[in-house]
Design an enzyme around this catalytic site. Structure first.
Site, PDB file in Angstrom:
ATOM      1  N   ASP A 172       0.828  -1.214   0.000  1.00 48.35           N
ATOM      2  CA  ASP A 172       0.000   0.000   0.000  1.00 48.35           C
ATOM      3  C   ASP A 172       0.857   1.256   0.000  1.00 48.35           C
ATOM      4  OD1 ASP A 172      -2.476  -1.289   0.043  1.00 48.35           O
ATOM      5  OD2 ASP A 172      -2.558  -1.343   2.225  1.00 48.35           O
ATOM      6  N   PHE A 173       1.809   1.310   0.910  1.00 46.03           N
ATOM      7  CA  PHE A 173       2.611   2.524   1.033  1.00 46.03           C
ATOM      8  C   PHE A 173       3.511   2.730  -0.181  1.00 46.03           C
ATOM      9  CE2 PHE A 173       1.554   2.009   5.594  1.00 46.03           C
ATOM     10  CZ  PHE A 173       0.989   3.257   5.801  1.00 46.03           C
TER      11      PHE A 173
END
Length: 405
Positions: A172-173
């Site tokens: 995600d990051f």
């Protein structure tokens, strides 16, 4: 004006990958307006699943993807609520969403609808999978679309071991940085032409992009997962010192630096030995395991501190294999504002990573923690021309939620 000061972002997202993009934009100086349902972004519920505590006012787990935002709560299914959102979008530069296509179309918040009404809008869409193919309408999470489908959890462990547990939101990051790059590129073009654009990033694609060497080398016969005792380049591998500290050396140009490295490692008797001094020879004759075994024996003779001095002297790229505790105590991380302390009334001092993108005009950004659901709703309604009576009517009609704490 510094950084993205004056740029307005409307965020219609949940969880991590998409919300982390506006967080980065916010750290660059943009005004971020996050719109949540009355129940809030589902990421507000996730802290206990990471082993973290939260309450209705403070949530360190939620802050990781949601620092530096303004908090509005709007019922998108209510016509009056949607009208307010359109007002926000009309004055914005960027819209970021992670909603699935069917929901966006039903709400009138899809790219085609918004770009027809507001041609200037830069529209960033984070997806689990692509816009085409059998999974285009599927829910996509970091653990599923990135780590599992992208091959990470089966490629990271040692050969013969079970799949690994990748840290939550790892993909995600990383994906959020790609979406940030895309919307900023579209923003530049919008400022040149007056027209916005659609930017799409999906988690599965991000994983495959990051796994390029594995994807391409596998077609030439490379094995994944693999054992550190069989890697193709022995000097790009992990080893253990006499005092049981694991470290990694990273010198992929084995052939060029063979003599210098092996002298430094105490294996000078191999200098000039054509049975071992090129990757081509040790690969063809299956001697990589022999070289790795010799390096293991050599590294076991000295402490890590002794090896560190040798690596620095000979400029051999290396690094201790840090634990999370090591990183949290790392002076390098604090000297460069990679890790920043935040202070919570209930939880005390917590350390959080800052955005990896830094603008000189902004410097080390201010970090403002998340707020309760609807914290800024009333403020923005008044800012956009609604009266106090209008606010009361919208609340009564179930169109908006205002924080009353």
């Amino acid at each position: 004006m510094n950084g993205l000061e004056g740029i307005r972002v409307v965020e219609l997202t949940s969880y991590v990958a998409a919300p982390a993009c506006p967080r980065i934009l916010g750290e660059m100086g943009a005004e971020v307006i996050k719109i949540e349902p009355f129940t809030g972004d589902e990421q507000r519920t996730q802290g206990p699943g990471f082993g973290m505590k939260r309450n209705d006012n403070e949530d360190p787990a939620f802050d990781m993807s949601s620092l530096n935002k303004n908090w509005l709560s709007v019922n998108l299914k209510n016509p009056a609520g949607l009208t307010f959102v359109y007002k926000l979008v009309e004055s914005a530069d960027i819209v970021v969403t992670s909603f699935r296509d069917k929901a966006l179309v039903k709400l009138g918040l899809d790219y085609e609808t918004l770009s027809a009404r507001f041609p200037h809008i830069v529209y960033g869409h984070m997806r689990g999978y692509g816009e085409r193919g059998p999974e285009k309408d599927s829910k996509g999470f970091d653990a599923t679309a990135y780590s599992a489908r992208g091959g990470l959890i089966t490629s990271f462990p040692q050969k013969g071991e079970s799949p690994v547990n990748v840290p939550a939101a790892f993909g995600d990051f990383n994906a959020s940085v790609a979406l940030t790059a895309g919307v900023l590129a579209a923003l530049v073009n919008k400022q040149r032409t007056g027209r916005g654009d659609k930017v799409v990033v999906n988690l599965y694609h991000m994983a495959v992009w990051a796994m390029q060497i594995a994807m391409v080398s596998r077609q030439a016969g490379a094995e994944y997962p693999r054992s550190r005792k069989e890697v193709p380049c022995p000097t790009n591998n992990c080893y253990k010192s006499r005092d049981d500290i694991w470290f990694l050396i990273c010198n992929g140009n084995y052939n060029k630096y063979f003599d210098e490295m092996f002298i430094a490692f105490g294996l000078e008797h191999l200098v000039g030995n054509t049975d071992y001094n090129t990757l081509e020879v040790i690969g063809e004759h299956k001697r990589t395991g022999e070289v790795i075994a010799m390096l293991e024996a050599a590294f076991a003779k000295k402490t890590f501190a002794e090896w560190e001095a040798i690596f620095r002297k000979h400029e051999i790229p290396y690094q201790k294999c840090h634990t999370i505790d090591d990183v949290l105590a790392d002076e390098e991380a604090y000297a460069n504002d990679i890790l920043r302390p935040l202070y919570y009334q209930e939880f005390g001092r917590r350390v959080i990573p800052t955005s990896p993108i830094r603008l000189a005009s902004v410097g080390d950004p201010e970090l403002i923690t998340s707020k309760p659901i609807g914290y800024h709703t009333r403020e923005y309604l008044l800012k956009y021309g609604y009266s106090e009576q209008d606010v009361a009517k919208l609340e009564a009609a179930g169109a908006v939620k205002c924080f009353r704490g």
